[in-house]
Design an enzyme around this catalytic site. Sequence first.
Site, PDB file in Angstrom:
ATOM      1  N   LYS A   1       0.913  -1.087   0.080  1.00 35.11           N
ATOM      2  CA  LYS A   1       0.171  -0.030  -0.141  1.00 35.11           C
ATOM      3  C   LYS A   1       0.225   1.196  -0.104  1.00 35.11           C
ATOM      4  CE  LYS A   1      -4.588  -1.710   0.343  1.00 35.11           C
ATOM      5  NZ  LYS A   1      -5.277  -0.571  -0.174  1.00 35.11           N
TER       6      LYS A   1
ATOM      7  N   ASP B   1      -7.574   0.078   6.812  1.00 32.55           N
ATOM      8  CA  ASP B   1      -7.719  -1.755   7.687  1.00 32.55           C
ATOM      9  C   ASP B   1      -6.447  -1.799   8.106  1.00 32.55           C
ATOM     10  OD1 ASP B   1     -10.682  -2.479   7.220  1.00 32.55           O
ATOM     11  OD2 ASP B   1     -10.091  -1.402   5.171  1.00 32.55           O
TER      12      ASP B   1
END
Length: 401
Positions: free
Chosen positions: A77, A124
């Site tokens: 990410k 998350d």
Amino acid sequence: MENVRWIINDNSRVSGEKANVDAFSQNEISKARNFHKKFDIYEPTPLARLTELSAKLGVKEFLVKDESKRFGLNAFKVLGGSYAIGNFLAEKLEKNIDEVDFDMLKSNETKEKLGDITFYTATDGNHGRGVAWAANQLGQKSVVYMPKGSSQYRLDKIKAEGSDASITDMNYDEAVRLADKNAKATGGEVIQDTAWEGYVKVPMWIMQGYGTLMLEAVEQMEEYGIDAPTHVFLQAGVGAMAGAVQGMIASIYPENRPITTIVEPEVANCIFRSAENKKMTNVTGDMFTIMAGLACGEPNPIGWDIMKDYSDAFISCPEYVAADGMRVLGNPLGNDPKVISGESGAVTSGIVYEILTDENLKELKEKLKIDENSKILVISTEGDTDPDNYRKIVWDGEFSR
């Protein structure tokens, strides 16, 4: 026990007007790759070639892009968040992204010009850690909101990057709206990997940043003597990574485009439902799943536009699929390399394993044209980002069929 559900997209190979993928051309994604190359800690993550597993499963190649090795952050990410922040700051300095690097952006001179900036995001776990890391590296601040039920371990990792991070009592999509609201109220900036009306530029940068991993994979496959994969399986949360890689596949392989399948958890299958309804469809509720990184209920419209036009299949998976993938990758055959893959990272390997070993999925295998000549590429998007849960699944056999 829940079953694997699947949809074949009959329009994916039909000629006609399709979503524009120019933003994900090799030339455009090379800009992101060149920016990432300027990081002192940059190196391509491994492309694991599971030769013995592919032989056992009856395919030619089973390739796993191992993003657990990305910048010491255990997930891919950071590629998106860092590139988006880099572009944002470059624009503030009235420069192009190819004119800046991390050293310049974190210099005292640049800091004086830019002042203090706080970057807001919802996550998350992995995206928030990447944004927090990039902000911290550049001497800026970050505020990160996590949905209820998030891992304390992941929260602590984000806080360790200097972020003001917290677990909310909201689901993921509500936390996104909170980040947007508070950024506007405080003069901060949202760095989010999903788009909405009036918020497109940053998500596009994030998606292009994700493309670095696929450019690496293309080069690594060439080193193995593989001109192109025949099949690619991509996991989706909001669909930013899946949409970006699908766009790249359509751009890089226009004549021999691999068969691409989008994979999601059953309780957060907004892309699957969108394919089922032939229009963008949200999922609501808490969406508790071991695949925390995929627990998103509202599709990224940029990613959805690409996936609906180019993806060949959509799959909705029970929890055991991800758990099986973790166990398969973590217990390699013979001399195959070991891949430590977390719940969200392993679901694509898990579904490939199920398709090739479960007679109940024989029709899907045939529809996807998987045979002894297939060269399958999956992306393990994270390592053991929640080590306790990883051990419960891999050691103790939780979430078995």
